[in-house]
Design a protein around this motif. Structure first.
Motif, mmCIF file in Angstrom:
data_model
loop_
_atom_site.group_PDB
_atom_site.id
_atom_site.type_symbol
_atom_site.label_atom_id
_atom_site.label_comp_id
_atom_site.label_asym_id
_atom_site.label_seq_id
_atom_site.Cartn_x
_atom_site.Cartn_y
_atom_site.Cartn_z
ATOM 1 N N ARG A 33 0.836 -1.200 0.000
ATOM 2 C CA ARG A 33 0.000 0.000 0.000
ATOM 3 C C ARG A 33 0.866 1.243 0.000
ATOM 4 O O ARG A 33 1.965 1.251 0.573
ATOM 5 C CB ARG A 33 -0.916 -0.013 1.224
ATOM 6 C CG ARG A 33 -1.934 1.100 1.242
ATOM 7 C CD ARG A 33 -2.980 0.981 2.325
ATOM 8 N NE ARG A 33 -3.939 2.056 2.127
ATOM 9 C CZ ARG A 33 -5.001 1.979 1.350
ATOM 10 N NH1 ARG A 33 -5.263 0.840 0.717
ATOM 11 N NH2 ARG A 33 -5.821 2.999 1.185
ATOM 12 N N LEU A 34 0.362 2.276 -0.659
ATOM 13 C CA LEU A 34 1.037 3.567 -0.679
ATOM 14 C C LEU A 34 0.001 4.637 -0.379
ATOM 15 O O LEU A 34 -1.030 4.735 -1.060
ATOM 16 C CB LEU A 34 1.680 3.809 -2.050
ATOM 17 C CG LEU A 34 2.477 5.096 -2.250
ATOM 18 C CD1 LEU A 34 3.613 5.186 -1.236
ATOM 19 C CD2 LEU A 34 3.031 5.157 -3.665
ATOM 20 N N ASP A 35 0.222 5.421 0.675
ATOM 21 C CA ASP A 35 -0.707 6.465 1.109
ATOM 22 C C ASP A 35 -0.001 7.818 1.083
ATOM 23 O O ASP A 35 1.094 7.968 1.646
ATOM 24 C CB ASP A 35 -1.231 6.168 2.516
ATOM 25 C CG ASP A 35 -2.117 4.936 2.536
ATOM 26 O OD1 ASP A 35 -3.228 5.003 1.992
ATOM 27 O OD2 ASP A 35 -1.678 3.901 3.086
ATOM 28 N N LEU A 36 -0.673 8.782 0.454
ATOM 29 C CA LEU A 36 -0.087 10.100 0.245
ATOM 30 C C LEU A 36 -0.942 11.178 0.891
ATOM 31 O O LEU A 36 -2.175 11.108 0.818
ATOM 32 C CB LEU A 36 0.010 10.400 -1.256
ATOM 33 C CG LEU A 36 0.618 9.329 -2.155
ATOM 34 C CD1 LEU A 36 0.490 9.753 -3.616
ATOM 35 C CD2 LEU A 36 2.072 9.079 -1.798
ATOM 36 N N PRO A 37 -0.345 12.200 1.481
ATOM 37 C CA PRO A 37 -1.143 13.348 1.917
ATOM 38 C C PRO A 37 -1.673 14.099 0.701
ATOM 39 O O PRO A 37 -1.037 14.107 -0.366
ATOM 40 C CB PRO A 37 -0.144 14.192 2.713
ATOM 41 C CG PRO A 37 1.195 13.792 2.205
ATOM 42 C CD PRO A 37 1.093 12.361 1.785
ATOM 43 N N ALA A 38 -2.845 14.728 0.846
ATOM 44 C CA ALA A 38 -3.478 15.403 -0.291
ATOM 45 C C ALA A 38 -2.573 16.467 -0.890
ATOM 46 O O ALA A 38 -2.500 16.630 -2.122
ATOM 47 C CB ALA A 38 -4.804 16.013 0.151
ATOM 48 N N SER A 39 -1.862 17.205 -0.047
ATOM 49 C CA SER A 39 -0.998 18.278 -0.553
ATOM 50 C C SER A 39 0.109 17.725 -1.443
ATOM 51 O O SER A 39 0.534 18.381 -2.410
ATOM 52 C CB SER A 39 -0.393 19.063 0.608
ATOM 53 O OG SER A 39 0.357 18.199 1.456
#
Length: 427
Positions: free
Chosen positions: A125-131
């Motif tokens: 899994r790869l999770d990114l902040p919206a910014s």
């Protein structure tokens, strides 16, 4: 999630202490190597090092999943150890990578698959902040744009595949596209093995196909979206996309794995056409459960290049993926990459699809925001391609209304024919 860090989740297998291996992994992909080097201060490590956020111990195996020369040299395979599996969450500083997609991919995968301390490693899994996500390319068409271009609302796009690579000339391909347009399809794509063959040069094929698409649109008002396969070196891809646009087309297709992140980014920034992302080759990166990429991580990286559609394969299809994996993949593409964003892409279901696989697909996703592509399910229908398209439209209308296919088939002869003909083959 903090806006200055992104998070990767890994499945590992190791005979060593998972906590120690996690620290090796974090150091390898940020500020560390196997030993401290000149200039590597504590302050530098604090600023640039990846951090292990959590470790979840899972099952234990009696034997390693993959060979490992490093462990063989150290005699670890001869010690009778057991092989602990664990899930790691590791966060990385955004500042290490910034908006550089190839470097992001290298950071969360790269040499990790070669680590001597593991006998299995998978990026789950790869999770990114919206910014951070917003520093990368967004889809220019996505679901809403694709619907607007094709004029299809409230139901899936019904599509099919043509294979000029089997020897069809450009003109013969154009004739087939004209027949498919008349049959009522919404979407047509090239086969991924069809590029720029001598018997049907791409520039000739684009012109021959689009002449039929324009004629159909002038007669009926309906634009059929054709995904021309333009995978090539970057300058050629831009030329091909320009020709498609000049001829009134709305979509191009690229083989993601073989074109690469930078080529897709360049194409995205060059054209407003919908980009149909074909994942052929993904099986080499995913089929072993302790190696490679899950689809969530894979599609996250590719969506950062700005694609509009992503292949997910199909339920009850001819390929190796389980139905559960196909369903999860579809939900991945339909989910925003970060909370509050509207950047979903349209999942493309294909391989072995026909009217009989519609109910399972609907139950799995409960949305019409998808492409449902059938080759044989349309072209091999005993009533002809138009009846094949009608059978799919009838099946989708039935499930969206809560009807069974058998009930709908009682008043829809095309669906009845499909159930009788393809149902016997599937039995």
């Amino acid at each position: 999630m903090a806006g200055d860090r992104f998070t990767a989740t890994y499945l590992i297998e190791t005979p060593l202490d998972p906590a120690a291996v996690a620290e090796v992994l974090a150091g390898e992909q940020s500020s560390g190597t196997f030993t401290r080097v000149a200039g590597e201060t504590d302050e530098l490590r604090e600023r640039a090092r990846a951090q292990v956020e959590s470790i979840e111990l899972l099952d234990v195996a009696d034997r390693p999943s993959l060979p490992n020369g490093w462990m063989s040299r150290k005699g670890i395979f001869d010690t009778g150890r057991r092989w602990q599996r664990a899930r790691l969450r590791v966060s990385f500083p955004v500042a290490n990578v910034r908006a550089n997609l190839p470097t992001l991919a290298a950071t969360v995968s790269g040499n990790l698959f070669d680590l001597g301390e593991v006998t299995g490693l998978r990026l789950e899994r790869l999770d990114l902040p919206a910014s951070y996500r917003l520093q990368f390319d967004l889809p220019k068409q996505g679901i809403g744009g694709t619907r607007k271009l094709t004029g299809v609302s409230g139901r899936p796009l019904i599509g099919t595949i043509i294979k000029p690579n089997v020897g069809l000339t450009a003109e013969a391909t154009g004739e087939l596209v004209g027949q498919l347009c008349a049959a009522g399809v919404d979407f047509i794509k090239d086969d991924e093995c069809s590029g720029d063959p001598a018997h049907a040069p791409l520039h000739d094929r684009i012109r021959a196909v689009m002449r039929r698409v324009r004629d159909h649109e002038q007669r009926t008002g309906k634009h059929v979206m054709v995904a021309f396969h333009i995978s090539d070196e970057v300058d050629a891809m831009r030329r091909h996309a320009d020709l498609v646009e000049q001829e009134g087309g709305s979509c191009v297709m690229a083989s993601l794995n073989w074109c690469g992140y930078s080529a897709l980014q360049t194409l995205r920034r060059h054209t407003g056409l919908a980009i149909h992302g074909h994942r052929n080759g993904y099986g080499a990166l995913s089929r072993h459960p302790l190696l490679g990429f899950s689809f969530q991580a894979y599609q996250t990286l590719w969506r950062l290049s700005g694609v509009d559609h992503m292949h997910v394969h199909g339920l009850q299809g001819k390929f190796s993926q389980t139905d559960e994996e196909v369903i999860e993949s579809a939900h991945d593409t339909l989910s925003p990459l970060a909370p509050g964003l509207d950047d979903a892409v349209m999942p493309a279901f294909s391989n072995g699809q026909w009217a009989g696989t519609v109910p399972a697909t609907w139950e799995a996703v409960k949305t019409p925001d998808l492409m449902f592509m059938a080759g044989g399910g349309i072209l091999a229908h005993p009533g002809g391609p138009a009846a094949g398209v009608a059978s799919l439209q009838q099946a989708w209308d039935a499930v969206q209304r809560g009807e069974t296919l058998d009930d709908r088939a009682a008043r829809s002869p095309e669906l009845r024919q499909a159930l009788d003909f393809f149902g016997r083959k599937a039995a």
